[in-house]
Design a protein around this motif. Structure first.
Motif, PDB file in Angstrom:
ATOM      1  N   ILE A  57       0.542  -0.809  -0.374  1.00 20.12           N
ATOM      2  CA  ILE A  57       0.160  -0.039  -0.415  1.00 20.12           C
ATOM      3  C   ILE A  57       1.158   1.190  -0.042  1.00 20.12           C
ATOM      4  CG2 ILE A  57      -0.159   0.489   2.836  1.00 20.12           C
ATOM      5  CD1 ILE A  57      -3.554   0.866   2.541  1.00 20.12           C
ATOM      6  N   ARG A  58       2.456   0.967   0.695  1.00 23.68           N
ATOM      7  CA  ARG A  58       2.900   2.280   0.652  1.00 23.68           C
ATOM      8  C   ARG A  58       3.910   2.269  -0.428  1.00 23.68           C
ATOM      9  NH1 ARG A  58       3.480   6.049   4.352  1.00 23.68           N
ATOM     10  NH2 ARG A  58       5.906   5.594   4.030  1.00 23.68           N
ATOM     11  N   ASP A  59       4.146   0.849  -1.437  1.00 25.64           N
ATOM     12  CA  ASP A  59       4.557   0.905  -2.299  1.00 25.64           C
ATOM     13  C   ASP A  59       4.767   2.138  -3.774  1.00 25.64           C
ATOM     14  OD1 ASP A  59       6.604  -0.282  -4.946  1.00 25.64           O
ATOM     15  OD2 ASP A  59       5.872  -2.022  -4.129  1.00 25.64           O
ATOM     16  N   PRO A  60       6.173   2.657  -3.442  1.00 26.81           N
ATOM     17  CA  PRO A  60       5.749   4.086  -4.635  1.00 26.81           C
ATOM     18  C   PRO A  60       5.777   3.098  -6.061  1.00 26.81           C
ATOM     19  CG  PRO A  60       7.636   4.428  -3.424  1.00 26.81           C
ATOM     20  CD  PRO A  60       7.166   3.323  -3.134  1.00 26.81           C
ATOM     21  N   SER A  61       5.742   1.893  -6.327  1.00 35.63           N
ATOM     22  CA  SER A  61       5.289   2.024  -8.136  1.00 35.63           C
ATOM     23  C   SER A  61       4.206   1.229  -7.658  1.00 35.63           C
ATOM     24  CB  SER A  61       6.354   0.706  -8.211  1.00 35.63           C
ATOM     25  OG  SER A  61       6.476  -0.796  -6.810  1.00 35.63           O
ATOM     26  N   TYR A  62       3.331   0.649  -6.941  1.00 39.79           N
ATOM     27  CA  TYR A  62       1.917   0.609  -6.377  1.00 39.79           C
ATOM     28  C   TYR A  62       1.120   1.358  -6.617  1.00 39.79           C
ATOM     29  CZ  TYR A  62      -2.200  -2.852  -4.782  1.00 39.79           C
ATOM     30  OH  TYR A  62      -2.746  -2.995  -4.217  1.00 39.79           O
ATOM     31  N   SER A  63       0.447   0.995  -7.554  1.00 33.70           N
ATOM     32  CA  SER A  63      -1.112   2.828  -7.952  1.00 33.70           C
ATOM     33  C   SER A  63      -1.999   2.110  -7.306  1.00 33.70           C
ATOM     34  CB  SER A  63      -0.755   2.613  -9.069  1.00 33.70           C
ATOM     35  OG  SER A  63      -1.716   1.585  -9.947  1.00 33.70           O
ATOM     36  N   CYS A  64      -3.000   3.633  -7.701  1.00 35.36           N
ATOM     37  CA  CYS A  64      -4.355   3.346  -6.789  1.00 35.36           C
ATOM     38  C   CYS A  64      -5.076   2.271  -7.410  1.00 35.36           C
ATOM     39  CB  CYS A  64      -4.744   4.678  -6.897  1.00 35.36           C
ATOM     40  SG  CYS A  64      -6.042   4.460  -6.062  1.00 35.36           S
ATOM     41  N   LEU A  65      -4.647   2.371  -9.356  1.00 33.05           N
ATOM     42  CA  LEU A  65      -5.911   1.650  -9.981  1.00 33.05           C
ATOM     43  C   LEU A  65      -5.086  -0.306  -9.230  1.00 33.05           C
ATOM     44  CD1 LEU A  65      -6.942   0.430 -11.932  1.00 33.05           C
ATOM     45  CD2 LEU A  65      -5.123   0.802 -13.870  1.00 33.05           C
ATOM     46  N   ASP A 104       2.137  10.331  -2.955  1.00 27.83           N
ATOM     47  CA  ASP A 104       1.039  10.937  -3.826  1.00 27.83           C
ATOM     48  C   ASP A 104       0.098  11.304  -2.767  1.00 27.83           C
ATOM     49  OD1 ASP A 104       0.658   8.210  -3.511  1.00 27.83           O
ATOM     50  OD2 ASP A 104       0.909   7.998  -4.968  1.00 27.83           O
ATOM     51  N   GLY A 105       0.021  10.432  -1.571  1.00 35.12           N
ATOM     52  CA  GLY A 105      -1.349  10.934  -0.892  1.00 35.12           C
ATOM     53  C   GLY A 105      -2.329  11.538  -0.859  1.00 35.12           C
ATOM     54  N   ALA A 106      -1.444  12.958  -0.100  1.00 34.29           N
ATOM     55  CA  ALA A 106      -2.534  13.997   0.387  1.00 34.29           C
ATOM     56  C   ALA A 106      -2.483  15.063  -0.905  1.00 34.29           C
ATOM     57  CB  ALA A 106      -0.771  14.994   0.410  1.00 34.29           C
ATOM     58  N   GLN A 107      -2.088  14.620  -1.866  1.00 30.29           N
ATOM     59  CA  GLN A 107      -2.661  15.710  -3.667  1.00 30.29           C
ATOM     60  C   GLN A 107      -4.244  14.772  -3.915  1.00 30.29           C
ATOM     61  OE1 GLN A 107       0.045  16.332  -6.328  1.00 30.29           O
ATOM     62  NE2 GLN A 107      -1.547  16.434  -8.186  1.00 30.29           N
ATOM     63  N   SER A 108      -3.702  13.045  -3.881  1.00 31.50           N
ATOM     64  CA  SER A 108      -4.922  12.503  -4.232  1.00 31.50           C
ATOM     65  C   SER A 108      -6.193  12.562  -3.583  1.00 31.50           C
ATOM     66  CB  SER A 108      -4.011  11.718  -4.194  1.00 31.50           C
ATOM     67  OG  SER A 108      -3.219  11.118  -5.475  1.00 31.50           O
ATOM     68  N   PHE A 109      -5.557  12.995  -2.498  1.00 29.23           N
ATOM     69  CA  PHE A 109      -7.117  12.630  -1.278  1.00 29.23           C
ATOM     70  C   PHE A 109      -7.789  14.651  -0.976  1.00 29.23           C
ATOM     71  CE2 PHE A 109      -8.511  13.964   2.964  1.00 29.23           C
ATOM     72  CZ  PHE A 109      -9.399  12.364   3.736  1.00 29.23           C
ATOM     73  N   SER A 110      -6.747  14.896  -1.285  1.00 31.67           N
ATOM     74  CA  SER A 110      -7.366  16.919  -1.819  1.00 31.67           C
ATOM     75  C   SER A 110      -7.440  16.650  -2.652  1.00 31.67           C
ATOM     76  CB  SER A 110      -5.998  17.774  -1.436  1.00 31.67           C
ATOM     77  OG  SER A 110      -5.537  17.531  -0.609  1.00 31.67           O
ATOM     78  N   PHE A 111      -7.950  16.213  -4.313  1.00 32.17           N
ATOM     79  CA  PHE A 111      -7.507  16.509  -5.625  1.00 32.17           C
ATOM     80  C   PHE A 111      -8.766  14.855  -6.373  1.00 32.17           C
ATOM     81  CE2 PHE A 111      -4.805  19.777  -4.675  1.00 32.17           C
ATOM     82  CZ  PHE A 111      -5.866  21.085  -5.077  1.00 32.17           C
ATOM     83  N   GLY A 112      -8.838  13.987  -5.773  1.00 33.94           N
ATOM     84  CA  GLY A 112      -8.966  13.168  -6.501  1.00 33.94           C
ATOM     85  C   GLY A 112      -8.398  12.673  -7.359  1.00 33.94           C
ATOM     86  N   LEU A 113      -8.217  11.868  -8.305  1.00 31.41           N
ATOM     87  CA  LEU A 113      -7.622  11.030  -9.186  1.00 31.41           C
ATOM     88  C   LEU A 113      -8.104  11.435 -10.957  1.00 31.41           C
ATOM     89  CD1 LEU A 113      -7.080   7.789  -7.847  1.00 31.41           C
ATOM     90  CD2 LEU A 113      -5.137   9.702  -7.879  1.00 31.41           C
ATOM     91  N   SER A 114      -7.235  11.592 -11.645  1.00 29.26           N
ATOM     92  CA  SER A 114      -7.900  11.563 -13.479  1.00 29.26           C
ATOM     93  C   SER A 114      -8.834   9.828 -13.862  1.00 29.26           C
ATOM     94  CB  SER A 114      -6.637  11.563 -14.579  1.00 29.26           C
ATOM     95  OG  SER A 114      -7.111  11.815 -15.630  1.00 29.26           O
ATOM     96  N   SER A 115      -9.298   9.882 -14.480  1.00 32.14           N
ATOM     97  CA  SER A 115     -10.156   8.753 -14.860  1.00 32.14           C
ATOM     98  C   SER A 115      -9.661   8.110 -15.871  1.00 32.14           C
ATOM     99  CB  SER A 115     -12.099   9.173 -15.164  1.00 32.14           C
ATOM    100  OG  SER A 115     -11.991  10.151 -16.138  1.00 32.14           O
ATOM    101  N   HIS A 116      -8.811   8.283 -16.490  1.00 30.85           N
ATOM    102  CA  HIS A 116      -8.492   7.925 -18.141  1.00 30.85           C
ATOM    103  C   HIS A 116      -7.281   7.249 -17.344  1.00 30.85           C
ATOM    104  CE1 HIS A 116      -6.636  12.074 -18.455  1.00 30.85           C
ATOM    105  NE2 HIS A 116      -5.027  10.686 -19.082  1.00 30.85           N
ATOM    106  N   ASP A 117      -6.311   8.139 -16.355  1.00 31.60           N
ATOM    107  CA  ASP A 117      -4.929   7.671 -16.538  1.00 31.60           C
ATOM    108  C   ASP A 117      -4.726   7.245 -14.495  1.00 31.60           C
ATOM    109  OD1 ASP A 117      -4.618  10.006 -15.318  1.00 31.60           O
ATOM    110  OD2 ASP A 117      -2.532  10.438 -16.443  1.00 31.60           O
ATOM    111  N   TRP A 118      -5.721   7.610 -13.273  1.00 26.67           N
ATOM    112  CA  TRP A 118      -5.312   7.547 -12.053  1.00 26.67           C
ATOM    113  C   TRP A 118      -4.640   8.321 -11.244  1.00 26.67           C
ATOM    114  CZ3 TRP A 118      -8.747   3.902  -9.666  1.00 26.67           C
ATOM    115  CH2 TRP A 118     -10.316   3.242  -9.908  1.00 26.67           C
ATOM    116  N   LYS A 119      -4.041   9.271 -11.878  1.00 24.50           N
ATOM    117  CA  LYS A 119      -2.972  10.170 -11.243  1.00 24.50           C
ATOM    118  C   LYS A 119      -3.424  11.395 -10.632  1.00 24.50           C
ATOM    119  CE  LYS A 119       0.602   8.040 -14.156  1.00 24.50           C
ATOM    120  NZ  LYS A 119       1.737   7.282 -13.273  1.00 24.50           N
ATOM    121  N   PRO A 120      -3.051  11.028  -9.774  1.00 17.79           N
ATOM    122  CA  PRO A 120      -3.767  13.008  -9.047  1.00 17.79           C
ATOM    123  C   PRO A 120      -3.984  13.840  -9.908  1.00 17.79           C
ATOM    124  CG  PRO A 120      -1.607  11.750  -7.986  1.00 17.79           C
ATOM    125  CD  PRO A 120      -1.705  11.455  -9.204  1.00 17.79           C
TER     126      PRO A 120
END
Length: 502
Positions: A275-283, A341-357
């Protein structure tokens, strides 16, 4: 006396127009007398239509669309259910409404409705409620009355939009604000010389999702209409056995539904371990969780007893409860990554096409400027170490010593994180009314509920299953013993609420 005279006059008037009083429900005639002659919230008029006299009941109604910002998103207050005379009526997208006196103007009716229906005194209304006079709309609807068969009724509806203005602290707990929490209000209703108690339950729903509101007032809202909330695909539903179509308080429905389901522990532990692995994405995390926990399908099981929009104790659809559950999974993932990358994702959410913050400059989804400003302020001003400290106290993060140039580092406790993921998957399943268990004879009573009674509190209902039928939920049953006890503690002692995270 006057009451008998009113009764005789009304009976004669109804009879002259071929309206059979004996077809009214018990007590309905007494209520009609009160409406017309005493409370004066209705009037009876005779119209001539093609030479035929027609008796019309006219009723004036004030309908109030109350709007407030919840987490920077405009929400509308809706009545989801009402209990009166031991009968519970469920509603969908029903705004606050009240019958008006026939001589009453809409401004006075608005104030009375806010007072009687929500308990808001005039001082509170003056300070916190703004009525938008330009939004006032008048319309008429004609239909045969359900309460008084044969009596045609014209409803003259005054609709108005009001906003809840912010107090210095932004808190109105009586309205479930600022968090947009569901709430109930109990009032007495005096009708026909009888006093009855009425319990109404209210919920805040995103403005963009309220069809009745958008058809009337969307052009007044000024800001570009924000995109509706994005929805995740629903899981493959479980097929209910035909035998579950009939109600039987001796059955533990969730036990039968989960009988052939298994948890994918490889995926579950992968999610907890990485869950904290930088290479382990939200997807990656989303895919592991949805594949690992079979209990997620309970939200959308199908059959005669349950559907995707099945009734829930929260007033939301079962599908909406699934979306909230997945939102909680994402919140756990992001907070565990507070220092990357968690703080930015928690604040703004994720892109629907690439799951990036996302960030404040993202083109999609379209959001209100005021919402983006609040998201940015939260991201910049929040002390994220507070979240870290909570996770450390919960045992999900462990503080590790490092050299002086680095300071402390943190790593996850796999078993504790796994327990949190399991709790997230199962926490709200008992909001689905078709799953609610009844106390079995062998247990006699549980949490204040007696044998044969349905356990209406979803936290207590889940606690009952965890204590007495732990095998019914394979993800819970497969946890290490210590973690099972921790999960049970959240139901029995802590009153953990997933709404804290979504």
């Amino acid at each position: 006396g006057q009451e008998n005279n009113n009764s005789d006059m009304l009976y004669q008037l109804l009879s002259e127009h071929n309206i059979r009083v004996n077809e009214f429900e018990p007590g309905a005639l007494r209520e009609l007398i009160d409406e017309v002659y005493e409370s004066q919230i209705a009037e009876l008029r005779v119209y001539i239509n093609d030479g035929v006299k027609v008796l019309i009941r006219a009723v004036h109604i004030i309908k109030i669309w109350l709007v407030a910002d919840v987490l920077s998103v405009p929400h509308v207050l809706l009545e989801t259910s009402k209990v009166q005379r031991s009968k519970r009526n469920m509603h969908a997208d029903k705004p606050l409404s009240m019958k008006m006196r026939i001589d009453q103007d809409w401004v006075d009716a608005l104030s009375v409705a806010l007072s009687q229906k929500l308990g808001l005194d005039k001082a509170f209304q003056r300070q916190n409620i703004k009525a938008h006079e330009q939004s006032l709309k008048l319309m008429e609807e004609t239909e045969m009355s359900k309460s008084y068969p044969g009596l045609k009724t014209v409803y003259r509806i005054h609709e108005v939009m009001c906003t809840v203005t912010c107090s210095p602290r932004g808190e109105h707990p009586v309205l479930g604000l600022p968090d947009g929490s569901d709430f109930s209000f109990c009032r007495s209703n005096d009708s026909g010389h009888q006093r009855t108690l009425v319990m109404s339950t209210f919920a805040w729903k995103p403005r963009a999702e309220v069809v009745g509101y958008n058809k009337k007032f969307s052009s007044m809202d000024g800001d570009p209409e924000p995109d509706p909330k994005r929805q995740l695909d629903l899981p493959q539903p479980l097929l209910l056995p035909e035998s579950l179509a009939t109600s039987d308080d001796r059955r533990i429905v969730v036990e039968e539904l989960m009988a052939n389901s298994k948890t994918d522990w490889a995926r579950a532990r992968n999610a907890a371990r990485r869950i904290r692995d930088p290479s382990y994405s939200c997807l990656d995390f989303y895919t592991d969780c949805t594949q690992a926990f079979p209990e997620l399908a309970l939200y959308v099981s199908t059959g005669e007893a349950m559907t995707d929009d099945a009734a829930t104790t929260s007033g939301r659809s079962a599908a909406a409860e699934y979306q909230r559950t997945m939102g909680t999974f994402f919140a756990v993932y992001w907070l565990m990554r507070f220092d990357s990358d968690g703080a930015q994702s928690f604040s703004f959410g994720l892109s629907s096409h690439d799951w990036k913050p996302l960030n404040k400059n993202s083109a999609r989804p379209v959001r209100l400027v005021s919402e983006l400003e609040k998201r940015e302020a939260f991201n910049n001003d929040m002390d994220w170490t507070l979240f870290r400290d909570v996770l450390v106290a919960a045992g999900m993060l462990k503080q590790c010593h490092a050299d002086d140039t680095v300071g402390y580092t943190y790593e996850q406790d796999e078993d504790r994180v796994l327990a949190m993921l399991v709790l997230t998957a199962i926490h709200d399943i008992m909001k689905i009314q078709a799953l609610v268990p009844c106390v079995q004879p062998v247990h006699k009573q549980y949490g204040g509920y007696k044998t044969g009674e349905a356990i209406g509190d979803h936290d207590v209902a889940l606690g009952y299953i965890l204590e007495n039928y732990p095998h019914a939920l394979p993800s819970f049953a497969g946890l290490p013993c210590e973690q099972r006890e921790s999960v049970k503690f959240t139901q029995a002692k802590m009153e953990y609420n997933m709404g804290w995270l979504v």
